[in-house]
Structures are given as C-alpha cells and as structure tokens.
Design a protein around this motif. Sequence first.
Motif, PDB file in Angstrom:
ATOM      1  N   LEU A 168       0.847  -1.202   0.000  1.00 50.20           N
ATOM      2  CA  LEU A 168       0.000   0.000   0.000  1.00 50.20           C
ATOM      3  C   LEU A 168       0.887   1.260   0.000  1.00 50.20           C
ATOM      4  O   LEU A 168       0.648   2.223  -0.732  1.00 50.20           O
ATOM      5  CB  LEU A 168      -0.928  -0.024   1.220  1.00 50.20           C
ATOM      6  N   ARG A 169       1.948   1.220   0.817  1.00 47.37           N
ATOM      7  CA  ARG A 169       2.864   2.368   0.869  1.00 47.37           C
ATOM      8  C   ARG A 169       3.521   2.600  -0.492  1.00 47.37           C
ATOM      9  O   ARG A 169       3.666   3.733  -0.932  1.00 47.37           O
ATOM     10  CB  ARG A 169       3.926   2.124   1.939  1.00 47.37           C
ATOM     11  N   ASP A 170       3.886   1.498  -1.163  1.00 45.14           N
ATOM     12  CA  ASP A 170       4.504   1.640  -2.488  1.00 45.14           C
ATOM     13  C   ASP A 170       3.553   2.346  -3.458  1.00 45.14           C
ATOM     14  O   ASP A 170       3.966   3.180  -4.261  1.00 45.14           O
ATOM     15  CB  ASP A 170       4.857   0.262  -3.060  1.00 45.14           C
ATOM     16  N   VAL A 171       2.257   1.995  -3.354  1.00 45.63           N
ATOM     17  CA  VAL A 171       1.275   2.614  -4.253  1.00 45.63           C
ATOM     18  C   VAL A 171       1.147   4.104  -3.926  1.00 45.63           C
ATOM     19  O   VAL A 171       1.152   4.967  -4.808  1.00 45.63           O
ATOM     20  CB  VAL A 171      -0.100   1.896  -4.116  1.00 45.63           C
ATOM     21  N   ILE A 172       1.103   4.413  -2.609  1.00 42.10           N
ATOM     22  CA  ILE A 172       0.952   5.826  -2.207  1.00 42.10           C
ATOM     23  C   ILE A 172       2.179   6.637  -2.658  1.00 42.10           C
ATOM     24  O   ILE A 172       2.057   7.726  -3.228  1.00 42.10           O
ATOM     25  CB  ILE A 172       0.768   5.943  -0.677  1.00 42.10           C
ATOM     26  N   LEU A 173       3.360   6.071  -2.431  1.00 42.30           N
ATOM     27  CA  LEU A 173       4.578   6.824  -2.770  1.00 42.30           C
ATOM     28  C   LEU A 173       4.843   6.822  -4.273  1.00 42.30           C
ATOM     29  O   LEU A 173       4.981   7.876  -4.899  1.00 42.30           O
ATOM     30  CB  LEU A 173       5.790   6.232  -2.032  1.00 42.30           C
ATOM     31  N   GLY A 174       4.896   5.602  -4.837  1.00 38.10           N
ATOM     32  CA  GLY A 174       5.262   5.488  -6.259  1.00 38.10           C
ATOM     33  C   GLY A 174       4.164   5.979  -7.177  1.00 38.10           C
ATOM     34  O   GLY A 174       4.438   6.545  -8.231  1.00 38.10           O
ATOM     35  N   GLY A 175       2.898   5.772  -6.775  1.00 35.69           N
ATOM     36  CA  GLY A 175       1.792   6.117  -7.662  1.00 35.69           C
ATOM     37  C   GLY A 175       1.315   7.548  -7.506  1.00 35.69           C
ATOM     38  O   GLY A 175       0.709   8.112  -8.412  1.00 35.69           O
ATOM     39  N   VAL A 176       1.568   8.154  -6.353  1.00 40.23           N
ATOM     40  CA  VAL A 176       1.020   9.502  -6.121  1.00 40.23           C
ATOM     41  C   VAL A 176       2.108  10.489  -5.684  1.00 40.23           C
ATOM     42  O   VAL A 176       2.461  11.427  -6.405  1.00 40.23           O
ATOM     43  CB  VAL A 176      -0.101   9.471  -5.040  1.00 40.23           C
ATOM     44  N   LEU A 177       2.661  10.274  -4.480  1.00 39.44           N
ATOM     45  CA  LEU A 177       3.468  11.332  -3.849  1.00 39.44           C
ATOM     46  C   LEU A 177       4.792  11.619  -4.562  1.00 39.44           C
ATOM     47  O   LEU A 177       5.309  12.730  -4.487  1.00 39.44           O
ATOM     48  CB  LEU A 177       3.735  10.975  -2.379  1.00 39.44           C
ATOM     49  N   LEU A 178       5.353  10.619  -5.236  1.00 37.18           N
ATOM     50  CA  LEU A 178       6.645  10.873  -5.896  1.00 37.18           C
ATOM     51  C   LEU A 178       6.486  11.005  -7.403  1.00 37.18           C
ATOM     52  O   LEU A 178       7.391  10.731  -8.187  1.00 37.18           O
ATOM     53  CB  LEU A 178       7.641   9.750  -5.545  1.00 37.18           C
TER      54      LEU A 178
END
Length: 392
Positions: A359-369
């Motif tokens: 889930l963190r990968d999706v939040i970071l890789g898909g949105v925040l970064l």
Amino acid sequence: MNPSPSAPDCDVAIVGAGPVGLLLANLLGPTGLKVLVLEKNLAPPSHSRAIGITPPSLEILGSIGMADAFVVRGVKIQNVHVHGVSAQTGVCSFRELPGAHPYILSLPQQQTLSLLEQHLRLSPNVALLRGREVAQVEPMGEQVMLGFTEPAPKMTARFVIACDGWRSGIRQQLQIPVRETRYGCHFVMGDFIDSSGMAEEAHLFFTPDGAVESFPLPGGIRRWIVQTPGPLLVIPRGYICRIVQQRAGIVLDAATQLNHSTFNPQRLDCASLYRGRVILCGDAAHAMSPIGGQGMNVGFADAEMLADLLPGMVRGTGDISEELERYEQDRMRAARVAANRAAQGMWLGTWTGISASWLRDVILGGVLLRGPFARLMASRFAMMDVPRGRAQ
Ligand SMILES: Cc1cc2nc3c(=O)[nH]c(=O)nc-3n(C[C@H](O)[C@H](O)[C@H](O)COP(=O)(O)OP(=O)(O)OC[C@H]3O[C@@H](n4cnc5c(N)ncnc54)[C@H](O)[C@@H]3O)c2cc1C
C-alpha cells in the motif's frame, strides 16, 4: 559580576551552546548587544545528531557570511531515492528548488558546532563561558538574575534565552507545561566508511520488516539508520550490517563502523514559549522526531526571529509583550507544522508487513513521488514552506 538591578552584566544571556544557542549568539553579534553564552559542558559533544541542513537554514547562515564555510565542508544531497517492496518507487529531487541552495547539506552536528563557535570570535561583544551550569533564573524587575551550580557569582541579564535542549531545566523551573508524545518507534544508527558506491545520494528503503535510511556524510562516510522492532538496550556487534543486508541487500563491512547510537523519537509541545523576560528557543521550545531531520532547522529559524526582535526589546524601541506574543505564536505554528510533517513521514515509513508495504509503495510510487506531487514533496522535505522566524 554585578548583581545590581540598575547595571546588568549583559543584555542577553543565552543558556546552552548547542547549535541553536551558538547561532543566536552569532546572529546577535552585529547588533552590538552584549551577549553571554553560558554552557555547562567544558567541551562540545563528540557524537553527531543532526546532519541535514535545509536551504532556509543556509540562507540564515548566509546572512552572517557563514553559508560558504558550511557548504565547502558538507555534502550536497540533491536526490533521495525511495525503494519499496521490490523496486525503486521514486526519487525526491531537490534540484529544482528555488534559491541559491537547491539541496540539503549534510554536515555532522559537531562540525556545525565547531564552525559556529569559531565564528563567535569575530564578535567582541559576544562571549562563550564554558563550565557554567545555570541552576536558577529569577525575575528582578526589568532584569533576570542567573545562579549557577558551580560556586560562581550570580549574574544579571536584560533577557535570558533558554537554548538548553529538550530536557530544558529552565523550562521546568518556569513551570511551563509540556505535552510529550512517544511514537513507539525505535531506531539504531551508525556511521561507516562508505564503500556503497551511492556517492552523494540519499536512499530510503521501506520494507515489510522495517525501514533503512542511508545518508552521505563528508569525508567518505555514510550514515545508516535502521528501524528496530523495540528499544535496544545493547546493540549487538554487526547488528546494523545484518539488518541492512537483510532488508536492503547491501553488504556493509562491520570493521568500517565508526560509532553507533539508538534513538526513540518523541515529540514535545510547550504551552507557552516565555515567562516574563525568559524565552524558550530551539529544542527547549519544541522537540520532534529526528526522522525527517527538522528539529535543528526549526530552532535556527527561532533564533533568526529572536535576533530580529531582541535589539528593539533591549533598547526599549519595541513593545515587549507584543513582540513576545508574536514570537510565541509564530514559532509554535512553525513547530507544529514541522512536527506534524515529521510524524506523518515517520508513520508512513515505519509501516511493517507485506500488505501495508505494498500500500505504501502505491501511495509513494503512484502519487506522492510523481509529477507535481514530487516537486511538492521535495519542497516540504527541504522545509521551504515551514514558517520562517523573520520578524515582518
Ligand atoms: C539522531 C538524531 C538525528 C537528528 N538529525 C537532525 C537533522 O538531520 N536535522 C535537524 O534539523 N535536526 C536533527 N536532529 C535534532 C537536533 O539534533 C536538535 O534539534 C538540536 O540539537 C537542538 O539544538 P539546541 O541547541 O536547541 O539544543 P541541544 O543541541 O540539546 O543543546 C543544548 C545545550 O544546552 C546545554 N545545557 C543544558 N542545560 C544547561 C544548563 N542548565 N546550563 C548551561 N548549559 C546547559 C547542553 O549542554 C547543550 O550544549 C536530530 C536529533 C537526533 C537525536
């Protein structure tokens, strides 16, 4: 020293020669005020805590001609690579930040202290007295009297600035209420001779077993920080190497480890930042998780604001209670913003377990970064938008 209320020994007494107290003393140098810095320890600490100096802090150092001395000694971190469960999830790049310093400067805290202490010698109106532990602050009309644990004569100042760290004895003496929050996260860090090939880049590994963070330091050294499942009382030999290899697949040589320490982040919010003519500044006024690296930088901006306000308050050209109220409101707001941000970053970075990690990968890789969010993240990481301490 003269204990008479009519002739104080100094205009401003700064308690504590940590980075914030020393910066404040340097910023007050050009004002001509008589400043005494009182430090209990005979020598500066040898172990480094803070390493990250943000662009706004470099701008503050630049205002007294010190930025270049820092920049030539430090490492300019321009990119933070973020790794997730199976691959790199993104890069937080500071290259596009506006201003003269599009990077976070990495410099061990003891070198920051040494540069600030050396620079004090250029100001004849500022003196650092080591071996003076302040045990008592007592209001005396328009002055404050200071007493020491050592058999030293009492002294007086028009204002006392408590830069005595997060356990501040002065804050306790003033009975300023604080709220302490423990996060329940635990870390071990160690500096190693760097053979990682990661050059001047920072790397964050967010894994199902916990986080690993890695930052370059000057002199071919690299800091490794690992999250641990609980607080460690003893750090077994080779512990950091083992965890880094398990989580990040990087082999470190235990023989090149230079030091180690643990930290268990907590937050401290004060109900007020002053009592009478005694003012809290730096960690004495606020503490936050070191993950995100903001505490010293927020303290630098506190010092900047006080250095703007104190000359008027000492010379009687400003309304003291109005200025103090403004300082308290501005700096509490800045500390809240920075502490919330540090807590959010630490919260996301310390999720463990496979589903939370995906889930963190999706939040970071898909949105925040990604795209505009990535620029916003870089700006937030570099504290470009944390309220600055300048008196407007
Ligand atoms: C592991 C770790 C990593 C960190 N990394 C970062 C980072 O990368 N960037 C960042 O911005 N921040 C970072 N921080 C936070 C940073 O170290 C602190 O915010 C900073 O040291 C605060 O400076 P200060 O001058 O307010 O207090 P301190 O550094 O605590 O200094 C207080 C001084 O007051 C003296 N003193 C205390 N009581 C008395 C007394 N009664 N009389 C006389 N002297 C006294 C002490 O001896 C000391 O010298 C980190 C912290 C930790 C633990």
